[in-house]
Motif scaffolding. Structure first.
Motif, PDB file in Angstrom:
ATOM      1  N   THR A 109       0.875  -1.297   0.184  1.00 57.08           N
ATOM      2  CA  THR A 109       0.152   0.052   0.118  1.00 57.08           C
ATOM      3  C   THR A 109       1.098   1.194   0.088  1.00 57.08           C
ATOM      4  O   THR A 109       2.109   0.988   0.236  1.00 57.08           O
ATOM      5  CB  THR A 109      -0.891   0.062   1.238  1.00 57.08           C
ATOM      6  N   GLY A 110       0.258   2.385  -0.104  1.00 56.42           N
ATOM      7  CA  GLY A 110       1.041   3.636  -0.250  1.00 56.42           C
ATOM      8  C   GLY A 110       1.828   4.155  -1.301  1.00 56.42           C
ATOM      9  O   GLY A 110       2.604   4.974  -1.348  1.00 56.42           O
ATOM     10  N   GLN A 111       1.650   3.434  -2.514  1.00 57.12           N
ATOM     11  CA  GLN A 111       2.471   3.530  -3.704  1.00 57.12           C
ATOM     12  C   GLN A 111       1.176   3.641  -4.694  1.00 57.12           C
ATOM     13  O   GLN A 111       0.181   3.234  -4.602  1.00 57.12           O
ATOM     14  CB  GLN A 111       3.421   2.598  -4.127  1.00 57.12           C
ATOM     15  N   SER A 112       1.753   3.719  -6.024  1.00 57.29           N
ATOM     16  CA  SER A 112       0.776   3.854  -7.087  1.00 57.29           C
ATOM     17  C   SER A 112       0.879   2.706  -7.604  1.00 57.29           C
ATOM     18  O   SER A 112       0.490   2.389  -8.882  1.00 57.29           O
ATOM     19  CB  SER A 112       1.065   4.917  -8.069  1.00 57.29           C
ATOM     20  N   ALA A 113       1.174   1.464  -6.813  1.00 56.44           N
ATOM     21  CA  ALA A 113       1.408   0.157  -7.551  1.00 56.44           C
ATOM     22  C   ALA A 113       0.605  -0.813  -6.294  1.00 56.44           C
ATOM     23  O   ALA A 113       0.372  -0.364  -5.002  1.00 56.44           O
ATOM     24  CB  ALA A 113       2.640  -0.303  -7.524  1.00 56.44           C
ATOM     25  N   ASP A 114       0.518  -1.905  -6.763  1.00 55.41           N
ATOM     26  CA  ASP A 114      -0.247  -2.769  -5.852  1.00 55.41           C
ATOM     27  C   ASP A 114       0.853  -3.924  -5.404  1.00 55.41           C
ATOM     28  O   ASP A 114       0.645  -4.443  -4.265  1.00 55.41           O
ATOM     29  CB  ASP A 114      -1.339  -3.589  -6.696  1.00 55.41           C
ATOM     30  N   TYR A 115       1.827  -4.186  -6.252  1.00 52.02           N
ATOM     31  CA  TYR A 115       2.885  -5.291  -5.747  1.00 52.02           C
ATOM     32  C   TYR A 115       4.184  -4.710  -5.986  1.00 52.02           C
ATOM     33  O   TYR A 115       4.478  -3.718  -6.821  1.00 52.02           O
ATOM     34  CB  TYR A 115       2.701  -6.535  -6.802  1.00 52.02           C
ATOM     35  N   MET A 116       5.249  -5.314  -5.091  1.00 52.81           N
ATOM     36  CA  MET A 116       6.521  -4.795  -5.492  1.00 52.81           C
ATOM     37  C   MET A 116       7.195  -6.239  -5.442  1.00 52.81           C
ATOM     38  O   MET A 116       7.059  -7.091  -4.639  1.00 52.81           O
ATOM     39  CB  MET A 116       7.168  -4.123  -4.166  1.00 52.81           C
ATOM     40  N   LEU A 117       8.241  -6.349  -6.430  1.00 52.34           N
ATOM     41  CA  LEU A 117       8.976  -7.664  -6.686  1.00 52.34           C
ATOM     42  C   LEU A 117      10.707  -7.228  -6.773  1.00 52.34           C
ATOM     43  O   LEU A 117      10.776  -6.176  -7.142  1.00 52.34           O
ATOM     44  CB  LEU A 117       8.683  -7.937  -8.023  1.00 52.34           C
ATOM     45  N   LYS A 118      11.177  -8.185  -6.233  1.00 58.52           N
ATOM     46  CA  LYS A 118      12.437  -8.035  -6.295  1.00 58.52           C
ATOM     47  C   LYS A 118      13.140  -9.277  -7.215  1.00 58.52           C
ATOM     48  O   LYS A 118      12.768 -10.535  -6.907  1.00 58.52           O
ATOM     49  CB  LYS A 118      13.188  -8.292  -4.938  1.00 58.52           C
ATOM     50  N   VAL A 119      13.596  -8.916  -8.294  1.00 60.69           N
ATOM     51  CA  VAL A 119      13.783  -9.823  -9.380  1.00 60.69           C
ATOM     52  C   VAL A 119      15.458  -9.923  -9.827  1.00 60.69           C
ATOM     53  O   VAL A 119      16.211  -8.727  -9.640  1.00 60.69           O
ATOM     54  CB  VAL A 119      13.129  -9.392 -10.812  1.00 60.69           C
ATOM     55  N   VAL A 120      16.212 -11.013  -9.678  1.00 60.58           N
ATOM     56  CA  VAL A 120      17.544 -10.971 -10.095  1.00 60.58           C
ATOM     57  C   VAL A 120      17.733 -12.071 -11.509  1.00 60.58           C
ATOM     58  O   VAL A 120      17.185 -12.704 -11.586  1.00 60.58           O
ATOM     59  CB  VAL A 120      18.118 -11.803  -8.908  1.00 60.58           C
ATOM     60  N   VAL A 121      18.348 -11.240 -12.260  1.00 61.98           N
ATOM     61  CA  VAL A 121      18.878 -11.877 -13.458  1.00 61.98           C
ATOM     62  C   VAL A 121      20.227 -11.657 -13.718  1.00 61.98           C
ATOM     63  O   VAL A 121      20.753 -10.491 -13.151  1.00 61.98           O
ATOM     64  CB  VAL A 121      17.777 -11.031 -14.780  1.00 61.98           C
ATOM     65  N   PRO A 122      20.786 -12.093 -15.043  1.00 58.83           N
ATOM     66  CA  PRO A 122      22.054 -12.008 -15.302  1.00 58.83           C
ATOM     67  C   PRO A 122      22.433 -10.327 -15.739  1.00 58.83           C
ATOM     68  O   PRO A 122      23.398  -9.768 -15.366  1.00 58.83           O
ATOM     69  CB  PRO A 122      22.223 -12.882 -16.229  1.00 58.83           C
ATOM     70  N   ASP A 123      21.437 -10.079 -16.475  1.00 62.29           N
ATOM     71  CA  ASP A 123      21.879  -8.492 -17.287  1.00 62.29           C
ATOM     72  C   ASP A 123      20.771  -7.914 -17.775  1.00 62.29           C
ATOM     73  O   ASP A 123      19.520  -8.676 -17.389  1.00 62.29           O
ATOM     74  CB  ASP A 123      23.051  -8.818 -18.359  1.00 62.29           C
ATOM     75  N   MET A 124      20.795  -6.669 -18.264  1.00 59.23           N
ATOM     76  CA  MET A 124      19.581  -6.127 -18.941  1.00 59.23           C
ATOM     77  C   MET A 124      18.903  -6.733 -19.905  1.00 59.23           C
ATOM     78  O   MET A 124      17.656  -6.657 -19.981  1.00 59.23           O
ATOM     79  CB  MET A 124      20.103  -4.438 -19.310  1.00 59.23           C
ATOM     80  N   ASP A 125      19.635  -7.422 -20.945  1.00 59.62           N
ATOM     81  CA  ASP A 125      19.003  -8.218 -21.844  1.00 59.62           C
ATOM     82  C   ASP A 125      18.073  -9.230 -21.297  1.00 59.62           C
ATOM     83  O   ASP A 125      16.769  -9.218 -21.787  1.00 59.62           O
ATOM     84  CB  ASP A 125      19.927  -8.756 -22.735  1.00 59.62           C
ATOM     85  N   HIS A 126      18.341  -9.937 -20.376  1.00 58.05           N
ATOM     86  CA  HIS A 126      17.567 -10.919 -19.762  1.00 58.05           C
ATOM     87  C   HIS A 126      16.632 -10.354 -18.989  1.00 58.05           C
ATOM     88  O   HIS A 126      15.313 -10.665 -18.900  1.00 58.05           O
ATOM     89  CB  HIS A 126      18.372 -11.775 -18.661  1.00 58.05           C
ATOM     90  N   TYR A 127      16.674  -9.145 -18.334  1.00 53.56           N
ATOM     91  CA  TYR A 127      15.656  -8.422 -17.646  1.00 53.56           C
ATOM     92  C   TYR A 127      14.478  -8.040 -18.749  1.00 53.56           C
ATOM     93  O   TYR A 127      13.198  -8.049 -18.312  1.00 53.56           O
ATOM     94  CB  TYR A 127      16.136  -7.092 -16.943  1.00 53.56           C
ATOM     95  N   HIS A 128      15.113  -7.303 -19.762  1.00 51.36           N
ATOM     96  CA  HIS A 128      13.828  -7.009 -20.770  1.00 51.36           C
ATOM     97  C   HIS A 128      13.303  -8.244 -21.348  1.00 51.36           C
ATOM     98  O   HIS A 128      11.902  -8.243 -21.428  1.00 51.36           O
ATOM     99  CB  HIS A 128      14.879  -6.397 -22.088  1.00 51.36           C
ATOM    100  N   HIS A 129      13.908  -9.452 -21.554  1.00 52.23           N
ATOM    101  CA  HIS A 129      13.195 -10.568 -21.920  1.00 52.23           C
ATOM    102  C   HIS A 129      12.016 -10.889 -20.731  1.00 52.23           C
ATOM    103  O   HIS A 129      11.095 -11.263 -21.342  1.00 52.23           O
ATOM    104  CB  HIS A 129      14.106 -11.554 -22.214  1.00 52.23           C
ATOM    105  N   PHE A 130      12.566 -10.898 -19.581  1.00 53.56           N
ATOM    106  CA  PHE A 130      11.744 -11.510 -18.425  1.00 53.56           C
ATOM    107  C   PHE A 130      10.407 -10.388 -18.514  1.00 53.56           C
ATOM    108  O   PHE A 130       9.323 -10.867 -18.240  1.00 53.56           O
ATOM    109  CB  PHE A 130      12.476 -11.328 -17.302  1.00 53.56           C
ATOM    110  N   LEU A 131      10.634  -9.190 -18.495  1.00 53.30           N
ATOM    111  CA  LEU A 131       9.621  -8.243 -18.263  1.00 53.30           C
ATOM    112  C   LEU A 131       8.683  -8.487 -19.365  1.00 53.30           C
ATOM    113  O   LEU A 131       7.492  -8.438 -19.216  1.00 53.30           O
ATOM    114  CB  LEU A 131      10.291  -6.908 -18.158  1.00 53.30           C
ATOM    115  N   LEU A 132       9.087  -8.499 -20.457  1.00 54.31           N
ATOM    116  CA  LEU A 132       8.252  -8.422 -21.705  1.00 54.31           C
ATOM    117  C   LEU A 132       7.575  -9.702 -21.974  1.00 54.31           C
ATOM    118  O   LEU A 132       6.294  -9.932 -22.520  1.00 54.31           O
ATOM    119  CB  LEU A 132       8.875  -7.978 -23.205  1.00 54.31           C
TER     120      LEU A 132
END
Length: 165
Positions: A109-132
């Motif tokens: 609560t208290g944010q303009s979001a409902d969930y907060m996730l902590k995600v660990v990946v090798p790099d930005m390319d992997h993050y981009h793939h995970f997100l999309l």
């Protein structure tokens, strides 16, 4: 949706001492732990088992060095949902629970979001793939805001037991 309030388990000074040592090093043998807290092995083991059976000790884990394993990027993701129904939240939580990249997930609560996730990946390319290909495809996700960890200032897994009587 109110959760049932869990009954607090009473612990004494010796239990607190045992928990403090186990939080720092869960690989201690019973003999090592008993020596550190000043008990003989049998009563020490009985106390540890009682703490496990009482649900205080949930599990014992090994903490890995993520960077040495090539998992150099940690992202904090704030997620907004399109509707706030128990069914929508349950479906989201079930889906993110299947992704090993997700280290933590909080309904907030208290944010303009409902969930907060902590995600660990090798790099930005992997993050981009995970997100999309994963996060944005979960039904109900209506907004995503990503922040990236530059440096871990405090990375602590121990609970502050000094508050317990």
């Amino acid at each position: 949706m109110a959760d049932k309030q869990k009954e607090l388990v009473r612990i004494d000074k010796m239990d607190r001492k045992i928990l403090e040592y186990l939080q720092k090093d869960g690989s201690l043998t019973n003999q090592q732990l008993a020596d550190k807290v000043g008990l003989s092995p049998s009563p020490c083991l009985r106390r540890v088992r009682a703490l496990e059976e009482g649900g205080i000790i949930v599990r014992t884990v090994t903490i890995l060095d993520h960077k040495k394993l090539g998992l150099a990027l940690t992202a904090i993701i704030l997620i907004g949902m399109d509707s706030h129904t128990p069914e929508r939240f349950a479906a989201f939580e079930e889906q993110v629970g299947e992704y090993p990249e997700v280290q933590e997930c909080y309904l907030i609560t208290g944010q303009s979001a409902d969930y907060m996730l902590k995600v660990v990946v090798p790099d930005m390319d992997h993050y981009h793939h995970f997100l999309l290909n994963h996060i944005t495809r979960i039904p109900g996700v209506s907004g995503v805001h990503s922040s990236f960890v530059l440096r871990r200032v405090i990375d602590n897994t121990t609970l502050p037991l000094g508050y317990l009587s």
